[in-house]
Write a protein that holds these residues in place. Structure first.
Motif, mmCIF file in Angstrom:
data_model
loop_
_atom_site.group_PDB
_atom_site.id
_atom_site.type_symbol
_atom_site.label_atom_id
_atom_site.label_comp_id
_atom_site.label_asym_id
_atom_site.label_seq_id
_atom_site.Cartn_x
_atom_site.Cartn_y
_atom_site.Cartn_z
ATOM 1 N N THR A 123 -1.066 -3.518 -3.321
ATOM 2 C CA THR A 123 -2.298 -2.565 -3.719
ATOM 3 C C THR A 123 -3.549 -2.964 -3.879
ATOM 4 O O THR A 123 -4.163 -1.947 -3.261
ATOM 5 N N GLN B 72 1.276 -5.907 -7.304
ATOM 6 C CA GLN B 72 0.090 -5.377 -7.340
ATOM 7 C C GLN B 72 -1.320 -5.959 -6.318
ATOM 8 O O GLN B 72 -1.936 -5.495 -6.026
ATOM 9 N N THR C 277 -1.865 1.988 -9.190
ATOM 10 C CA THR C 277 -0.352 0.852 -9.014
ATOM 11 C C THR C 277 1.063 0.994 -9.296
ATOM 12 O O THR C 277 1.742 1.254 -8.374
#
Length: 207
Positions: A76, A73, A96
């Motif tokens: 991203t 995460q 994500t």
């Protein structure tokens, strides 16, 4: 455009992530990377299906071994840059997941290339209280060594990989320009659609 940005980095993720044993030490950043690299090299070299690019096997490997040792995460979020805050929580989740799927679907080609490479680790001189670290390595096969560095963060669960550098270019920075362009032209939904379209293309190509 995404394909051109992605391919140079997939081999790095492949080398970085597949822990085949349970002895990887996540208490230090260099210990984590060394353990993961050793495990993936031996695991893939012993598995003909992975060398042939088996999507089911590689998907299972990524989900079970790579993702627990990475903060995807955060990867991203950095790649999205200022556009991350423009996305709703649901959109952030979609981006994500689609980004992760894109990487997984492209792992097949990179993992199938793992043969006789060796990895050289440069000395790590971080302090015990560091919460961010960069581990520098070189991948040696034929020709000139390939620079491959890893950024990690310290979490309550140990060190996690969140970025990779190949030949001086960080994965998150390479994607940031692409994502910025797409958001500027099509909005956040455009990023989701672009990733979904690419994933469908890859799925159809493998079917």
């Amino acid at each position: 455009m995404l394909k051109q940005l992605l391919l140079p980095f997939i081999a790095a993720f492949a080398l970085a992530g597949a822990a085949g044993a349970q002895t990887v030490d996540a208490s230090t950043p260099d210990g984590l990377i060394k353990g993961l690299v050793d495990d993936v090299m031996s695991t893939v070299k012993a598995d003909k299906d992975m060398q042939a690019g088996s999507i089911p096997k590689i998907t299972a490997l990524v989900e079970q071994k790579i993702m627990p040792n990475a903060n995807f995460q955060r990867t991203t979020q950095i790649a999205m840059g200022r556009n991350w805050s423009k996305a709703s929580p649901e959109q952030q989740k979609q981006i994500t997941e689609e980004f992760k799927t894109l990487l997984i679907r492209t792992y097949a080609g990179a993992i199938s290339q793992i043969r006789d490479q060796t990895v050289q680790f440069k000395p790590y001189r971080g302090a015990a209280d560091d919460t961010d670290a960069t581990i520098r390595t070189q991948v040696v096969n034929k020709g000139e060594p390939i620079q491959m560095d890893y950024r990690l963060e310290k979490t309550a669960q140990g060190w996690k990989v969140y970025d990779i550098n190949v030949l001086g270019a960080w994965l998150t920075e390479a994607y940031k320009g692409s994502f910025n362009t797409i958001v500027g032209q099509q909005g956040v939904e455009g990023v989701i659609k672009t990733l979904q379209d690419r994933n469908r293309q890859l799925a159809n190509a493998k079917s």
